[in-house]
Motif scaffolding. Structure first.
Motif, mmCIF file in Angstrom:
data_model
loop_
_atom_site.group_PDB
_atom_site.id
_atom_site.type_symbol
_atom_site.label_atom_id
_atom_site.label_comp_id
_atom_site.label_asym_id
_atom_site.label_seq_id
_atom_site.Cartn_x
_atom_site.Cartn_y
_atom_site.Cartn_z
ATOM 1 N N UNK B 82 0.941 -1.238 -0.119
ATOM 2 C CA UNK B 82 0.143 -0.700 0.162
ATOM 3 C C UNK B 82 1.115 1.343 -0.211
ATOM 4 N N UNK B 83 2.303 1.072 0.330
ATOM 5 C CA UNK B 83 2.942 2.699 0.630
ATOM 6 C C UNK B 83 3.797 2.284 -0.192
ATOM 7 N N UNK B 84 3.904 1.674 -1.201
ATOM 8 C CA UNK B 84 4.531 1.629 -2.828
ATOM 9 C C UNK B 84 4.048 2.240 -3.883
ATOM 10 N N UNK B 85 3.895 3.808 -3.732
ATOM 11 C CA UNK B 85 3.155 4.612 -4.968
ATOM 12 C C UNK B 85 2.937 4.051 -6.071
ATOM 13 N N UNK B 166 -10.699 -6.741 -5.674
ATOM 14 C CA UNK B 166 -9.100 -5.472 -5.508
ATOM 15 C C UNK B 166 -8.442 -5.174 -6.780
ATOM 16 N N UNK B 169 -9.089 -4.204 -10.156
ATOM 17 C CA UNK B 169 -9.624 -3.456 -10.314
ATOM 18 C C UNK B 169 -8.557 -1.909 -9.943
ATOM 19 N N UNK B 242 -21.858 -5.883 2.107
ATOM 20 C CA UNK B 242 -20.609 -5.454 1.640
ATOM 21 C C UNK B 242 -19.332 -6.538 1.082
ATOM 22 N N UNK B 244 -20.143 -7.547 -1.838
ATOM 23 C CA UNK B 244 -20.074 -7.024 -3.166
ATOM 24 C C UNK B 244 -18.558 -6.248 -3.719
ATOM 25 N N UNK B 245 -18.300 -5.606 -3.156
ATOM 26 C CA UNK B 245 -17.323 -4.488 -3.105
ATOM 27 C C UNK B 245 -16.173 -5.623 -2.288
ATOM 28 N N UNK B 247 -15.781 -6.673 0.292
ATOM 29 C CA UNK B 247 -15.638 -6.542 1.499
ATOM 30 C C UNK B 247 -15.770 -6.818 2.958
ATOM 31 N N UNK B 249 -16.044 -8.614 6.650
ATOM 32 C CA UNK B 249 -16.157 -8.181 7.717
ATOM 33 C C UNK B 249 -14.787 -8.147 8.090
ATOM 34 N N UNK B 252 -10.778 -7.139 7.012
ATOM 35 C CA UNK B 252 -10.526 -5.945 7.568
ATOM 36 C C UNK B 252 -10.121 -5.967 8.728
ATOM 37 N N UNK B 253 -9.765 -6.908 9.797
ATOM 38 C CA UNK B 253 -9.163 -7.730 10.739
ATOM 39 C C UNK B 253 -7.240 -7.856 9.852
ATOM 40 N N UNK B 255 -5.990 -6.001 8.736
ATOM 41 C CA UNK B 255 -4.799 -4.175 8.941
ATOM 42 C C UNK B 255 -4.166 -5.108 10.075
ATOM 43 N N UNK B 256 -3.059 -3.529 9.925
ATOM 44 C CA UNK B 256 -1.863 -3.950 11.146
ATOM 45 C C UNK B 256 -2.605 -3.619 12.782
#
Lengths: 236, 256
Positions: B82-85, B166, B169, B242, B244-245, B247, B249, B252-253, B255-256
């Motif tokens: 995510x951090x590398x553009x 993800x 897209x 959720x 459908x996109x 996402x 539940x 989400x976990x 995540x750091x």
């Protein structure tokens, strides 16, 4: 005459020298040290755009989540709409906004905010959903009104999930802000594309993006640890 | 028809750019059917990058998830990713491999961009499969490879597809900046406004946006078709909205 000869000598002398680091297109610490200044403005623009966009995105998404928390039926439509905004490529959005807001920072910020909404919204909702029912019951038993329950029990317990969403939003926004130069809003992306062939330039400008993402990520993490002292020492 | 376009102002011009060919200021044809080669290049680039990413990330994620090893690697790639553009990644390939063809460079950069979500989601998906189901399969004498293919893969499919969506897209969106380094995708009208004009910029943006949404919706349909019935039954309508996109539940976990 002698001047011309001198110039010729100097020219020959330069030809005999090994090509400089910049000519060889290497990674040149000297060049970077000399040209550090040229990255200052793009970096500041980058930080500005990222922080403004995430802040606006957070306010909107957080409010939407609080509204939807009470009125559960709103969750699917809000998720769908923010989901579409999330799916729309931000580069496309920059140009789709052209007739409405023109080129510049406003357009960039709208597109970046649009992208961050879903990330923050879903994390706030998930955080609130995962508050243990016992904690809510205890709060109600102590006579808290629904508003007090939300601000004193539910939101504090949801903070780790909310902050996790904020961290994702911050790092992705740093990455996306590297594209806002297409909307005429500057940022480090402009510095990268000023010279894609020159390695030192790409490494410095790209590296600054990564460093910025890491620093902002750690800052949010630090704030999270600071405001949720009860999670310290607990494995997350 | 053209009256309707006129009423829409610049958006009308843009829509007309999508469907009808015209001459630009330099007298070369743009718009309409001239968009098709750009679209084709865009799709080719996306397909190449996604194929490469899938071939690398999916088996790796499944095996890592099955063995439970290197969880740090599997989880942190998506945080680092995510951090590398994307721009920086493409520029790095161009700067460091100036002799290799641009298409290859951009494909590699986009594939690198697409790997982390697929890898992390495959890993998490397999880790979160019902351990009882895996134990039962092992008790029935299934080998490790059979367990991955027949138990863990189907149960992890919703999450795996979340990652694939993800990435797809993301790749479609990022392929838009490929013209900056010489791969002429649908982003060309965006970055070369002098050739295509403003209606070209906006028109091509509409095509890219539609493409991204079609990919999301299309992959979601495939995801629903291949998700085992047992998993569908275990979910409520809210959760379906959720996913459908992409996402769910659980995602989400990660995540750091």
């Amino acid at each position: 005459m002698s001047l011309a000869l001198f110039a010729q000598l100097e020219l020959r002398d330069r030809e005999n020298q090994p090509p400089s680091c910049v000519e060889r297109n290497g990674f040149c610490p000297d060049w970077i040290a000399d040209n550090w200044e040229r990255y200052k403005t793009p970096l500041i623009e980058h930080i500005e755009l990222t922080l403004i966009s995430v802040a606006i995105g957070f306010v909107i998404a957080f409010s939407l989540a609080l509204i939807a928390h009470r009125r559960r039926w709103l969750i699917p439509p809000i998720t769908q709409i923010t989901g579409i905004l999330y799916t729309l490529p931000s580069v496309a959005l920059f140009f789709l906004l052209l007739p409405l807001t023109g080129r510049g920072k406003t357009t960039a910020i709208i597109a970046l905010v649009a992208y961050s909404l879903l990330i923050i919204f879903r994390n706030v909702i998930t955080g609130l959903d995962e508050v243990p029912e016992e904690a809510r019951d205890a709060g109600r038993g102590m006579g808290l009104t629904p508003r007090q329950l939300l601000w004193r029990v539910e939101l504090p317990l949801a903070l780790p999930a909310i902050m996790a969403g904020l961290r994702i939003a911050v790092t992705t926004t740093v990455g996306l802000t590297a594209l806002v130069f297409l909307a005429g809003a500057g940022g480090l992306g402009e510095a990268i594309f000023a010279d894609t062939q020159f390695r030192s330039n790409v490494v410095v400008a790209g590296g600054l993006c990564v460093v910025l993402a890491v620093v902002l990520d750690l800052t949010v993490l630090g704030v999270q640890k600071l405001i949720t002292p009860w999670t310290r020492g607990v494995a997350t | 028809m053209s009256a309707t376009f006129a009423a829409l102002g610049e958006f009308g011009d843009a829509i007309s750019f999508i469907f009808t060919e015209r001459e630009n200021q330099r007298g070369s044809p743009v718009g309409g059917a001239e968009n098709l080669p750009l679209l084709w290049e865009h799709l080719k680039l996306t397909a190449a990058a996604m194929a490469l990413a899938l071939v690398i990330a999916l088996p790796l994620g499944l095996v890592l998830g099955h063995t439970g090893r290197f969880s740090f690697l599997a989880i942190s790639t998506s945080n680092v990713g995510r951090a590398v553009p994307s721009v920086a990644l493409i520029a790095l390939f161009i700067a460091f491999f100036p002799r290799s063809p641009e298409f290859l460079n951009v494909t590699l950069a986009l594939a690198l961009l697409a790997i982390p979500p697929i890898l992390t989601n495959a890993y998490v998906g397999v880790r979160q499969t019902d351990r009882d189901a895996v134990d039962a399969a092992r008790g029935m004498g299934l080998s490790g490879a059979q367990i991955i293919r027949q138990i863990e893969l189907p149960l992890a499919l919703p999450l795996i597809f979340g990652g694939i969506k993800t990435s797809t897209v993301n790749v479609i969106a990022t392929a838009t900046i490929a013209p900056l380094v010489g791969v002429v995708t649908l982003g060309d009208p965006l970055v070369a406004a002098s050739v295509y004009g403003r209606e070209g910029q906006i028109g091509a943006s509409i095509i890219v946006a539609v493409l991204a949404i079609l990919a999301e919706v299309g992959l979601s349909a495939v995801q629903r078709a291949v998700t085992p019935d047992g998993i569908k039954l275990a979910r409520g309508p809210e959760d379906r909205a959720r996913t459908r996109f992409g996402l769910s539940k659980r995602r989400i976990q990660t995540a750091p």
